[in-house]
Write an enzyme that holds these catalytic residues in place. Structure first.
Site, mmCIF file in Angstrom:
data_model
loop_
_atom_site.group_PDB
_atom_site.id
_atom_site.type_symbol
_atom_site.label_atom_id
_atom_site.label_comp_id
_atom_site.label_asym_id
_atom_site.label_seq_id
_atom_site.Cartn_x
_atom_site.Cartn_y
_atom_site.Cartn_z
ATOM 1 N N CYS A 163 0.817 -1.227 0.000
ATOM 2 C CA CYS A 163 0.000 0.000 0.000
ATOM 3 C C CYS A 163 0.847 1.273 0.000
ATOM 4 O O CYS A 163 0.333 2.349 -0.296
ATOM 5 C CB CYS A 163 -0.951 0.008 1.196
ATOM 6 S SG CYS A 163 -2.009 -1.433 1.238
ATOM 7 N N HIS A 199 -2.993 7.293 2.946
ATOM 8 C CA HIS A 199 -3.499 6.011 2.454
ATOM 9 C C HIS A 199 -4.844 5.750 3.127
ATOM 10 O O HIS A 199 -5.003 5.925 4.329
ATOM 11 C CB HIS A 199 -2.488 4.914 2.801
ATOM 12 C CG HIS A 199 -3.000 3.531 2.564
ATOM 13 N ND1 HIS A 199 -3.711 3.201 1.428
ATOM 14 C CD2 HIS A 199 -2.929 2.399 3.311
ATOM 15 C CE1 HIS A 199 -4.042 1.917 1.494
ATOM 16 N NE2 HIS A 199 -3.579 1.416 2.617
ATOM 17 N N ASN A 224 -10.265 -0.059 1.169
ATOM 18 C CA ASN A 224 -8.815 0.043 1.011
ATOM 19 C C ASN A 224 -8.437 -0.472 -0.383
ATOM 20 O O ASN A 224 -8.478 -1.669 -0.632
ATOM 21 C CB ASN A 224 -8.140 -0.782 2.116
ATOM 22 C CG ASN A 224 -6.626 -0.752 2.018
ATOM 23 O OD1 ASN A 224 -6.062 -0.283 1.035
ATOM 24 N ND2 ASN A 224 -5.981 -1.273 3.045
HETATM 25 N N1 COA Z 1 -17.928 -8.019 11.729
HETATM 26 C C1 COA Z 1 -18.327 -8.200 13.004
HETATM 27 N N2 COA Z 1 -17.496 -8.569 13.980
HETATM 28 C C2 COA Z 1 -16.209 -8.758 13.656
HETATM 29 C C3 COA Z 1 -15.733 -8.586 12.345
HETATM 30 C C4 COA Z 1 -16.649 -8.208 11.355
HETATM 31 N N3 COA Z 1 -16.305 -8.026 10.090
HETATM 32 N N4 COA Z 1 -14.407 -8.844 12.333
HETATM 33 C C5 COA Z 1 -14.067 -9.152 13.575
HETATM 34 N N5 COA Z 1 -15.144 -9.108 14.391
HETATM 35 C C6 COA Z 1 -15.228 -9.376 15.813
HETATM 36 C C7 COA Z 1 -14.047 -10.188 16.303
HETATM 37 O O1 COA Z 1 -14.279 -11.571 16.127
HETATM 38 C C8 COA Z 1 -13.973 -9.772 17.732
HETATM 39 O O2 COA Z 1 -14.945 -10.486 18.474
HETATM 40 P P1 COA Z 1 -14.603 -11.074 19.926
HETATM 41 O O3 COA Z 1 -14.285 -9.872 20.746
HETATM 42 O O4 COA Z 1 -15.853 -11.757 20.291
HETATM 43 O O5 COA Z 1 -13.437 -11.987 19.717
HETATM 44 C C9 COA Z 1 -14.384 -8.319 17.725
HETATM 45 O O6 COA Z 1 -15.137 -8.126 16.520
HETATM 46 C C10 COA Z 1 -13.223 -7.355 17.731
HETATM 47 O O7 COA Z 1 -12.312 -7.778 16.728
HETATM 48 P P2 COA Z 1 -10.939 -7.062 16.542
HETATM 49 O O8 COA Z 1 -10.134 -7.814 15.541
HETATM 50 O O9 COA Z 1 -10.332 -6.815 17.883
HETATM 51 O O10 COA Z 1 -11.421 -5.697 15.904
HETATM 52 P P3 COA Z 1 -10.621 -4.372 15.672
HETATM 53 O O11 COA Z 1 -11.208 -3.271 16.413
HETATM 54 O O12 COA Z 1 -9.125 -4.577 15.803
HETATM 55 O O13 COA Z 1 -10.924 -4.105 14.137
HETATM 56 C C11 COA Z 1 -9.861 -4.252 11.988
HETATM 57 C C12 COA Z 1 -10.459 -5.015 13.153
HETATM 58 C C13 COA Z 1 -9.344 -5.236 10.977
HETATM 59 C C14 COA Z 1 -10.939 -3.386 11.386
HETATM 60 C C15 COA Z 1 -8.709 -3.355 12.528
HETATM 61 O O14 COA Z 1 -7.839 -4.128 13.305
HETATM 62 C C16 COA Z 1 -7.920 -2.695 11.420
HETATM 63 O O15 COA Z 1 -8.431 -1.906 10.661
HETATM 64 N N6 COA Z 1 -6.633 -2.995 11.345
HETATM 65 C C17 COA Z 1 -5.776 -2.430 10.292
HETATM 66 C C18 COA Z 1 -6.010 -3.184 9.018
HETATM 67 C C19 COA Z 1 -5.452 -2.482 7.825
HETATM 68 O O16 COA Z 1 -5.544 -1.288 7.690
HETATM 69 N N7 COA Z 1 -4.884 -3.255 6.921
HETATM 70 C C20 COA Z 1 -4.373 -2.799 5.693
HETATM 71 C C21 COA Z 1 -3.078 -2.121 5.857
HETATM 72 S S1 COA Z 1 -2.531 -1.443 4.364
#
Ligand code: COA
Length: 367
Positions: A113, A253, A283
């Site tokens: 990215c 980004h 993204n």
């Molecule tokens: N819908 C509903 N619930 C979801 C879910 C979805 N799509 N994805 C995960 N969950 C649940 C998880 O299972 C977890 O449940 P639990 O607490 O019962 O285990 C809960 O939601 C929290 O999950 P978590 O992974 O801690 O969420 P988060 O706040 O970290 O958000 C992302 C997840 C992926 C959105 C976040 O981590 C993120 O944006 N990270 C950066 C990713 C990125 O930018 N990547 C590209 C880089 S170029």
């Protein structure tokens, strides 16, 4: 030493929209969760007949039109992508052929990215050292082809699209002023597409275990991103001799609205200084910065003379930023529309193949 100005910009987005509600019918998720955690409402997905090269070529033609340049005037094409059409040949070569940029060298750049930032910097350096006058930089992705549509951690995030800049040499001060490029390979496991390369070539096992899909540790990537975005912005602005308060716009980004919010807090700048369109595209990886730039220009948020910083992060880990004084077209001479060159490209390509075939038939046996 010439300056490297950004004189053309274009984007290409597939028509098909996938909303959060559509995703909720595919995996256990919902619109409220996705919007709250990412800011994304919908993303665009490439149709079967679209590809990284076709989206990239369309964005490139738009950029050439803005710059008033013909494809034949391009010296170099750099295509940044993490979803190339093949391991080789380079997607940049397919775009070169498709748009009829017959004089251009073409290669791909892989920095996930952050790739567009790295690619613009490479293009600008090529101009500043005098080895090219006109450079086309493209960021193009069809990451939807590498998404496991049963994995709710991943499938909500990514979308397809392409964006492109034309860079041109000029004695007039301005254009790309400074850049920052960084990597930390110790985080290579945090965001990856494990199979399909030489380490894990395609096999029954790689397909069976889903190693051809994107894998990510979302929390760690989030932490890394919020750390580097503000840092890189400050560093690149300092290198340009600017204060962050001088910036007309920051184009980050577009991965997650919360990451951009955190960068704004870190920089103590209001959100109005940030271009955000992640809600409509998700993204799009290396394409997100040029797509956001095109929309910033369309919305009148970027004008000639403005100081702008573009900043990205991604797999690798990689991150980078560039500071530019916004230019606008420098060539006012009207040219045959770039699309004309693209329309004749298939015929030209066919003639070249026929010539190679005839050469093989008549001269091949002698060698
Ligand atoms: N819908 C509903 N619930 C979801 C879910 C979805 N799509 N994805 C995960 N969950 C649940 C998880 O299972 C977890 O449940 P639990 O607490 O019962 O285990 C809960 O939601 C929290 O999950 P978590 O992974 O801690 O969420 P988060 O706040 O970290 O958000 C992302 C997840 C992926 C959105 C976040 O981590 C993120 O944006 N990270 C950066 C990713 C990125 O930018 N990547 C590209 C880089 S170029």
């Amino acid at each position: 030493m010439p300056y490297a100005h950004i004189t053309g910009w274009g984007m290409s987005i597939p028509q098909k929209i996938l909303t959060n509600d559509d995703l909720a019918k595919m995996v256990d998720t919902n619109d409220a969760w996705i919007q709250e955690r990412t800011g994304i409402r919908e993303r665009h997905i490439a149709a079967e007949n679209q590809s990284t090269a076709s989206l990239g070529a369309e964005a490139a033609l738009h950029a050439l039109r803005v710059a008033n340049l013909a494809p034949t005037e391009i010296d170099l094409i750099i295509c940044s992508t993490s979803s190339p059409e093949h391991t080789f040949p380079a997607t940049a070569c397919l775009i070169q052929d498709a748009i009829g940029a017959t004089r251009a060298g073409a290669f791909d750049l892989s920095a996930a990215c952050s790739g567009f930032i790295f690619a613009v910097n490479m293009g600008a350096q090529t101009i500043k050292t005098g080895s090219a006058k006109n450079v086309l930089v493209i960021g193009a992705e069809t990451l939807s082809r590498f998404v496991d549509w049963n994995d709710r951690n991943i499938c909500i995030l990514f979308g397809d699209g392409a964006g492109a800049f034309v860079l041109q040499a000029s004695d007039r001060p301005g254009g790309v002023i400074s850049s920052v490029m960084r990597s930390d390979g110790s985080g290579s496991d945090l965001l990856s597409l494990p199979a399909g390369g030489s380490k894990h070539p395609a096999s029954e096992i790689t397909v069976h275990t889903g190693m051809h899909f994107i894998h990510m540790d979302g929390k760690e990537v989030f932490r890394f991103a919020t750390r580097v975005m503000a840092q890189a912005t400050i560093e690149v602005a300092e290198k340009a001799g600017w204060k962050t308060a001088d910036l007309a716009l920051i184009i980050p980004h577009q991965a997650n609205r919360r990451i951009i919010d955190a960068a704004a807090r870190g920089l103590k700048l209001p959100m109005e200084k940030f271009m955000v369109n992640v809600e409509r595209y998700g993204n799009t990886s290396t394409a997100s910065i040029p797509i956001a730039t095109v929309e910033a220009v369309q919305q009148g948020r970027l004008k000639p003379g403005d100081k702008v910083v573009m900043v990205g992060f991604g797999a690798g880990l990689t991150w980078g930023a560039l500071a530019a004084e916004w230019s606008g077209p420098i060539s006012t001479e009207r040219k045959l529309a770039p699309e004309w060159y693209a329309w004749f490209a298939p015929a030209r390509s066919l003639v070249r193949r026929a010539i190679r075939l005839l050469e093989g038939l008549f001269f091949g046996r002698k060698s």
